[in-house]
Design a protein around this motif. Structure first.
Motif, PDB file in Angstrom:
ATOM      1  N   LEU A  24      52.866 -32.012 -21.068  1.00 27.85           N
ATOM      2  CA  LEU A  24      51.654 -33.069 -21.007  1.00 27.85           C
ATOM      3  C   LEU A  24      52.088 -32.711 -23.034  1.00 27.85           C
ATOM      4  O   LEU A  24      52.804 -33.094 -23.842  1.00 27.85           O
ATOM      5  CB  LEU A  24      50.824 -33.571 -21.304  1.00 27.85           C
ATOM      6  N   GLU A  27      56.580 -32.368 -23.814  1.00 25.67           N
ATOM      7  CA  GLU A  27      57.148 -33.425 -24.118  1.00 25.67           C
ATOM      8  C   GLU A  27      56.031 -35.161 -24.521  1.00 25.67           C
ATOM      9  O   GLU A  27      57.193 -35.822 -25.027  1.00 25.67           O
ATOM     10  CB  GLU A  27      57.117 -33.762 -22.804  1.00 25.67           C
ATOM     11  N   HIS A  28      54.855 -34.337 -24.939  1.00 27.98           N
ATOM     12  CA  HIS A  28      54.306 -36.258 -25.477  1.00 27.98           C
ATOM     13  C   HIS A  28      53.048 -35.109 -26.221  1.00 27.98           C
ATOM     14  O   HIS A  28      52.349 -36.097 -27.037  1.00 27.98           O
ATOM     15  CB  HIS A  28      53.607 -36.778 -24.016  1.00 27.98           C
ATOM     16  N   TYR A  32      46.677 -32.392 -20.903  1.00 28.29           N
ATOM     17  CA  TYR A  32      46.022 -32.975 -20.001  1.00 28.29           C
ATOM     18  C   TYR A  32      44.663 -33.141 -19.768  1.00 28.29           C
ATOM     19  O   TYR A  32      44.838 -34.884 -19.576  1.00 28.29           O
ATOM     20  CB  TYR A  32      46.033 -31.287 -19.165  1.00 28.29           C
ATOM     21  N   PHE A  35      44.716 -36.657 -21.217  1.00 30.91           N
ATOM     22  CA  PHE A  35      45.359 -37.918 -20.778  1.00 30.91           C
ATOM     23  C   PHE A  35      44.136 -38.391 -19.741  1.00 30.91           C
ATOM     24  O   PHE A  35      44.360 -39.083 -19.281  1.00 30.91           O
ATOM     25  CB  PHE A  35      47.144 -37.029 -19.999  1.00 30.91           C
ATOM     26  N   LEU A  99      50.322 -45.789 -22.950  1.00 31.61           N
ATOM     27  CA  LEU A  99      50.559 -44.475 -23.167  1.00 31.61           C
ATOM     28  C   LEU A  99      50.251 -43.722 -21.386  1.00 31.61           C
ATOM     29  O   LEU A  99      51.003 -43.471 -20.526  1.00 31.61           O
ATOM     30  CB  LEU A  99      50.003 -43.468 -24.558  1.00 31.61           C
ATOM     31  N   SER A 102      53.213 -45.637 -19.483  1.00 34.19           N
ATOM     32  CA  SER A 102      54.386 -44.678 -19.226  1.00 34.19           C
ATOM     33  C   SER A 102      53.971 -43.171 -18.417  1.00 34.19           C
ATOM     34  O   SER A 102      54.782 -42.967 -17.779  1.00 34.19           O
ATOM     35  CB  SER A 102      54.807 -44.562 -19.693  1.00 34.19           C
ATOM     36  N   LEU A 103      53.046 -42.614 -19.188  1.00 34.34           N
ATOM     37  CA  LEU A 103      52.724 -40.907 -18.820  1.00 34.34           C
ATOM     38  C   LEU A 103      52.576 -40.470 -16.966  1.00 34.34           C
ATOM     39  O   LEU A 103      53.105 -40.118 -16.357  1.00 34.34           O
ATOM     40  CB  LEU A 103      52.243 -40.507 -19.747  1.00 34.34           C
ATOM     41  N   ARG A 104      51.346 -41.453 -16.831  1.00 28.97           N
ATOM     42  CA  ARG A 104      50.958 -41.793 -15.247  1.00 28.97           C
ATOM     43  C   ARG A 104      52.343 -41.854 -14.514  1.00 28.97           C
ATOM     44  O   ARG A 104      52.600 -41.119 -13.594  1.00 28.97           O
ATOM     45  CB  ARG A 104      49.951 -42.892 -15.066  1.00 28.97           C
ATOM     46  N   GLU A 106      55.794 -41.490 -15.179  1.00 29.58           N
ATOM     47  CA  GLU A 106      55.796 -39.534 -15.143  1.00 29.58           C
ATOM     48  C   GLU A 106      55.999 -38.371 -14.824  1.00 29.58           C
ATOM     49  O   GLU A 106      56.129 -38.244 -14.191  1.00 29.58           O
ATOM     50  CB  GLU A 106      56.389 -39.628 -16.749  1.00 29.58           C
ATOM     51  N   PHE A 107      54.548 -38.501 -14.362  1.00 27.81           N
ATOM     52  CA  PHE A 107      53.483 -37.055 -14.251  1.00 27.81           C
ATOM     53  C   PHE A 107      53.868 -37.524 -11.975  1.00 27.81           C
ATOM     54  O   PHE A 107      53.369 -35.963 -11.886  1.00 27.81           O
ATOM     55  CB  PHE A 107      52.528 -37.713 -14.620  1.00 27.81           C
TER      56      PHE A 107
END
Length: 145
Positions: A24, A27-28, A32, A35, A99, A102-104, A106-107
């Motif tokens: 994370l 890339e972002h 963590y 997030f 955010l 999109s991250l959930r 992808e993750f």
């Protein structure tokens, strides 16, 4: 096979946490822990710093510092609790919601690929994990009575 589930669980979770943090951040540009905080707020809806501290298993001062950073980054709205006192209500901003969404996804896909790559069927792993969490919730509720 040696039975050492307690140690294996600890090592697995610690390594997954570190891997998630590295991914994370790289890339972002988000940790963590931050997030997870945003995800918990998303799941809980409008919440308080105390509820977030409980959910993350950290102290309220730690959450206070984290929420200040997330608010400064435009991801979180922090408002005084209408009930008064020193409590703060938390909600995601539009930027925070986008955010997390999109991250959930992808993750989750990256974790699913890791689980599948290990030879463990993802659906079974997810089902067993949910059952363990439900059992822990039930045991904790019963112990609180």
């Amino acid at each position: 096979m040696e039975r050492n589930l307690s140690l294996n669980l600890h090592v697995l979770l610690a390594r997954l946490d570190r891997a998630a943090d590295r991914m994370l951040r790289a890339e972002h540009d988000i940790s963590y822990n931050r997030f997870l905080a945003l995800t918990l707020i998303s799941e809980l809806g409008v919440s308080t710093q105390r509820a977030l501290a409980d959910g993350l298993g950290v102290t309220e001062p730690s959450v206070s510092r984290m929420t200040a950073v997330l608010a400064a980054d435009g991801l979180l709205d922090v408002q005084p609790d209408p009930a008064g006192g020193n409590r703060r209500q938390l909600s995601l901003t539009g930027k925070g919601e986008r955010l997390v969404a999109s991250l959930r996804q992808e993750f989750e896909e990256k974790l699913a690929a890791l689980v599948e790559h290990s030879g463990v069927p993802y659906a079974e792993f997810a089902e067993h994990t949910a059952r363990l969490l439900a059992t822990l919730d039930r045991v904790e509720r019963e112990a609180a009575r």
